[in-house]
Design an enzyme around this catalytic site. Structure first.
Site, PDB file in Angstrom:
ATOM      1  N   ASP A  84       1.330   1.386  15.183  1.00 31.95           N
ATOM      2  CA  ASP A  84       0.713   1.664  16.478  1.00 31.95           C
ATOM      3  C   ASP A  84       0.512   0.392  17.300  1.00 31.95           C
ATOM      4  O   ASP A  84       0.258   0.452  18.504  1.00 31.95           O
ATOM      5  CB  ASP A  84      -0.637   2.370  16.290  1.00 31.95           C
ATOM      6  CG  ASP A  84      -1.608   1.582  15.427  1.00 31.95           C
ATOM      7  OD1 ASP A  84      -1.148   0.966  14.445  1.00 31.95           O
ATOM      8  OD2 ASP A  84      -2.814   1.577  15.723  1.00 31.95           O
ATOM      9  N   TYR A 118       2.847  -9.867  15.898  1.00 35.04           N
ATOM     10  CA  TYR A 118       3.077  -8.800  14.924  1.00 35.04           C
ATOM     11  C   TYR A 118       3.620  -7.550  15.615  1.00 35.04           C
ATOM     12  O   TYR A 118       4.649  -6.994  15.208  1.00 35.04           O
ATOM     13  CB  TYR A 118       1.776  -8.474  14.186  1.00 35.04           C
ATOM     14  CG  TYR A 118       1.841  -7.198  13.375  1.00 35.04           C
ATOM     15  CD1 TYR A 118       2.603  -7.116  12.220  1.00 35.04           C
ATOM     16  CD2 TYR A 118       1.133  -6.066  13.782  1.00 35.04           C
ATOM     17  CE1 TYR A 118       2.674  -5.937  11.479  1.00 35.04           C
ATOM     18  CE2 TYR A 118       1.189  -4.886  13.043  1.00 35.04           C
ATOM     19  CZ  TYR A 118       1.957  -4.828  11.903  1.00 35.04           C
ATOM     20  OH  TYR A 118       2.028  -3.653  11.185  1.00 35.04           O
ATOM     21  N   GLN A 174       0.832  -1.214   0.000  1.00 38.62           N
ATOM     22  CA  GLN A 174       0.000   0.000   0.000  1.00 38.62           C
ATOM     23  C   GLN A 174       0.863   1.259   0.000  1.00 38.62           C
ATOM     24  O   GLN A 174       0.670   2.162  -0.809  1.00 38.62           O
ATOM     25  CB  GLN A 174      -0.907   0.022   1.242  1.00 38.62           C
ATOM     26  CG  GLN A 174      -2.071  -0.912   1.195  1.00 38.62           C
ATOM     27  CD  GLN A 174      -3.049  -0.649   2.339  1.00 38.62           C
ATOM     28  OE1 GLN A 174      -4.197  -0.347   2.119  1.00 38.62           O
ATOM     29  NE2 GLN A 174      -2.586  -0.765   3.565  1.00 38.62           N
TER      30      GLN A 174
END
Length: 296
Positions: free
Chosen positions: A103, A126, A13
């Site tokens: 975040d 992750y 992206q």
């Protein structure tokens, strides 16, 4: 001024947008899998040596948050080990190193936007491997810049925005969580801000960023819940007549159990980046409007 830039992750992206927004700055060598196997980190320094860039931008990540719970070794190899290898290679080549993080390094227990001073506490594999990547980049020395962002979306490939539009055309009611809150961030705005940052380097990104190296938050201005974000997506839909969804139903994250635990409130405070570089992403609603215009 023309820069030699090595971009890794050109089809993601963010990477797709970076390839276009960086083009006016100079010569870009851009790679992605399978040209380069990021699960074999020790091969990455050869790429840096071959290109001899002034800037290395790492937009690669293992982002399958739930799959990472059972593929920890692969996630760590890509998110942490490869980042460290690239950062070391960049320092040896006197290249500035720009790395994008998330975040999800936070646990979401805070009630106000996180600053760079807040202690990370990831809840998932992750998040943990991305935190290890941040640490590896910063510990390498040289001119590292780690940019934590949040809720990145695109209108050209699968993202929360495109999924909400798809759901609205196939379901009469949509159930969306209202207790996950963060900064919706358009990939194009993030890429353009990174390009503007490098344009300020005066042709010496290593010197410029070595004086400003460190960790910064960079995400859409303001924050929203997933439900509020979805409401705005549907309001801005260029083809509302195609929507069959008649109601949005608030839900709690606990109603959608997943292998990985997500932080609830992970909004980022980006004031430090603005104070250092004089740049800020626009309010998230304004950016979403611009993004949605592309679909009209």
């Amino acid at each position: 001024m023309t820069l030699r830039i090595l971009l890794l992750g050109k089809v993601g992206q963010l990477g797709w947008e970076l390839l276009r927004t960086l083009a006016p700055l100079g010569e870009i060598s851009a790679y992605d899998y399978p040209e380069i196997d990021f699960s074999r980190p020790l091969t990455l320094s050869q790429v840096v040596q071959k290109v001899a860039p002034q800037v290395v931008i790492n937009a690669v990540a293992y982002t399958a948050v739930d799959k990472a719970e059972t593929q920890e070794e692969l996630a760590r190899s890509i998110n942490a080990t490869a980042t460290g290898e690239l950062a070391q290679a960049a320092r040896h080549a006197r290249s500035a190193f720009l790395h994008v993080s998330t975040d999800y390094v936070f646990d979401g227990q805070k009630s106000s936007p996180y600053t760079e001073e807040d202690a990370p506490h990831p809840l998932s594999v992750y998040g943990q491997t991305k935190l290890e990547g941040e640490q590896a980049a910063l510990q390498a020395g040289g001119a590292p810049l780690v940019l934590r962002t949040a809720w990145v979306y695109s209108t050209r490939r699968d993202s929360f925005v495109t999924k909400v539009l798809q759901w609205s055309r196939s379901q009469t009611s949509l159930k969306l969580v209202d207790d996950q809150v963060s900064n919706p961030t358009w990939a194009r705005m993030l890429a353009e801000t990174i390009a503007l940052l490098l344009a300020q380097s005066g042709g010496d990104p290593y010197g410029y960023l070595s004086e400003r190296s460190g960790l910064y938050h960079l995400a859409g201005d303001g924050y929203a819940s997933r439900l509020e974000w979805a409401q705005e997506i549907l309001r801005l839909d260029a083809n509302p007549e195609q929507q069959i969804a008649r109601e949005l139903i608030p839900a709690r994250t606990s109603e959608f159990p997943t292998p990985a635990v997500r932080p609830l409130f992970s909004a980022l405070n980006c004031d430090c980046f603005t104070q250092t570089f004089g740049l800020r992403l626009p309010p998230w609603r304004q950016a979403l409007q611009l993004a949605m215009d592309l679909l009209s």
